[in-house]
Motif scaffolding. Sequence first.
Motif, short mmCIF file in Angstrom:
data_model
loop_
_atom_site.label_atom_id
_atom_site.label_comp_id
_atom_site.label_asym_id
_atom_site.label_seq_id
_atom_site.Cartn_x
_atom_site.Cartn_y
_atom_site.Cartn_z
N LEU A 108 3.73 3.17 5.41
CA LEU A 108 2.22 3.31 5.39
C LEU A 108 1.78 2.83 3.92
CD1 LEU A 108 1.22 6.38 7.82
CD2 LEU A 108 0.74 3.93 8.14
N VAL A 109 2.40 3.39 3.16
CA VAL A 109 2.09 3.22 1.71
C VAL A 109 2.22 1.92 1.34
CG1 VAL A 109 2.79 3.62 -0.62
CG2 VAL A 109 2.38 5.76 0.72
N GLY A 110 3.18 1.21 2.11
CA GLY A 110 3.53 -0.45 1.68
C GLY A 110 2.40 -1.28 2.17
N LEU A 111 1.85 -0.67 3.49
CA LEU A 111 0.83 -1.23 4.24
C LEU A 111 -0.47 -1.12 3.48
CD1 LEU A 111 2.10 -0.86 7.76
CD2 LEU A 111 2.32 -2.80 6.38
N GLY A 112 -0.58 -0.14 2.76
CA GLY A 112 -1.90 0.04 1.92
C GLY A 112 -2.68 1.09 2.71
N ALA A 158 -4.35 7.07 4.90
CA ALA A 158 -3.66 8.12 5.32
C ALA A 158 -2.22 8.31 4.62
CB ALA A 158 -3.90 8.13 6.96
N GLY A 159 -1.62 7.23 4.64
CA GLY A 159 -0.44 7.01 4.19
C GLY A 159 -0.09 7.67 2.67
N HIS A 160 -1.36 7.19 1.85
CA HIS A 160 -1.41 7.76 0.46
C HIS A 160 -1.74 9.38 0.30
CE1 HIS A 160 -1.58 3.16 -0.50
NE2 HIS A 160 -0.61 3.65 -1.40
N VAL A 161 -2.69 9.60 1.33
CA VAL A 161 -3.08 10.99 1.51
C VAL A 161 -1.80 11.82 1.66
CG1 VAL A 161 -4.32 12.70 2.54
CG2 VAL A 161 -5.55 10.67 1.86
N ALA A 162 -1.20 11.55 2.58
CA ALA A 162 0.32 12.32 3.08
C ALA A 162 0.99 12.25 1.74
CB ALA A 162 0.83 11.40 4.37
N GLY A 181 -2.64 5.26 -5.19
CA GLY A 181 -2.70 4.24 -4.07
C GLY A 181 -4.03 4.79 -3.48
N LEU A 182 -4.30 6.21 -3.33
CA LEU A 182 -5.64 6.61 -2.67
C LEU A 182 -6.82 5.78 -3.29
CD1 LEU A 182 -6.79 8.41 -0.30
CD2 LEU A 182 -6.75 10.06 -2.09
N VAL A 183 -6.79 5.93 -4.58
CA VAL A 183 -8.13 5.41 -5.35
C VAL A 183 -8.11 3.82 -5.37
CG1 VAL A 183 -8.45 7.32 -6.94
CG2 VAL A 183 -6.97 5.44 -7.64
#
Lengths: 122, 345
Positions: free
Chosen positions: B277-281, B284-288, B325-327
């Motif tokens: 999820l982080v890789g896909l941007g 929610a992935g960054h929050v997790a 990532g979130l910002v």
Amino acid sequence: MQDLFVAVDAVEREGEERITTSLRKGLLELCVLALLARRDHYGLELADDLVARGLTASEGSLYPLLARLRDAGAVETRWESRDGSRPRRYYAITPTGRTQLAASTRVWRQTSAQVDELLEES
Amino acid sequence: MHDPTSSPSRSAADARALEAHLRALRIELADLPEHRREEVVDDVRAHVVDAAESGRPLPQVLAGLTAPAAFRSELGLPPRGDGSPLVAARVLQASAAVVALVSAALTLFGHVLSSVPWQAGTGQGQAHDLPAGLASGSVVAVAPAVVAVLAAALLVVPRGFAAGPGRSLRPAAHAVSWVCAVALTAATLVDLGGSGWWWFPAALLAWAAVVVPRRLRRAPSTRGTAVRRWLRAAVVLLPVGLWTGAVLVSQGLNPLEGGRSALHLAVVAALVVVGVLVGLGSRAGHVALAAAGALVMVLAVVEMGMLVLAVWWSGGVWLLLGLVGLVDSTARSRRSSTPGTPATA
């Protein structure tokens, strides 16, 4: 050949419009203060007057100018109901606005005379 | 104030169109003092109502108005940004302050423990030695934490200090972030062999509060942001791979053998999902990822195991990457909804 004339005509008209807009923009503030110096106006009345005199093409452009004049203390605003009608938002010139109008008028007369003189020479 | 929109002659659709225009104008002039902004809104509202009452079609009247962004420009205000650098500075600075407070508590705790003379065989220290330990640790522990908390408070609490015209980040706020980053780096380096390492994640967050807002001010390249995203994903997925390998080696090829292995597998699966999820941007992935990082840091402090510093740093790095990532993803979504601002990938 006719297409070329049409294209040249369009470019000339476009250039003329651009020059007109640019010159009017600088003068609009002076014109608004001059109209308000005669009497208070509500916004639409002021816009219609300027459009009718050919001093602005867009009535909407009046409001950023009025906001700037109000911030500078040259114009003040109030809600007023006349003859029992719905209240309207009236704009009035302030003493600061009158001073500014006098200065702008002086500068305009000097500048326009100088520009006229220059154009007659050329 | 009088509301001239209450005229019954105007249709509901006209009223909605007018309110949408006024809302856009309010948003565009959001950084003006409220009374000035409302004066402008009243000017435009009165004009539209008067024009509509004189018989002009409302769409035509609205089309004749100066567009909100042009209105802003006509007032001599700088173009309105999307506020991403300001949000990034605030989020990262506040996080640095929270982590710095925990680092300060841990540093102080370490100084107290090391200052108490342990009595051979009893394991008991002398209670009256505690103040000496507190005094020796208080400067190195409290001073950087105070700087971090003050920096965060300055950036977050008084709206006018950090937020400049057009929701930009003021240079003074940026300077405060620099001071905080330098102070937390100094706290790390001053006692590098001892409690200094506790300050490492807070220092990283503080430097992120310096660097990330500057990066967000520039128009990013699509390729650069994609590379950053997948590098962040790699940082999540790499330990997952190592951990899985270690579990398989130590417990045989049947990872589902026993409840502990099943738990490992569940954690690994969750981290793989977060990494992708982080890789896909994904926001929610960054929050997790940020939440997982904070949780790991808390576990490090609570467990105080043999690898406590390694766990603390790992959690800190995840927290950092999750927040950055979130910002970034917030900036991307803001820019895609704000015309005229560059969109990130």
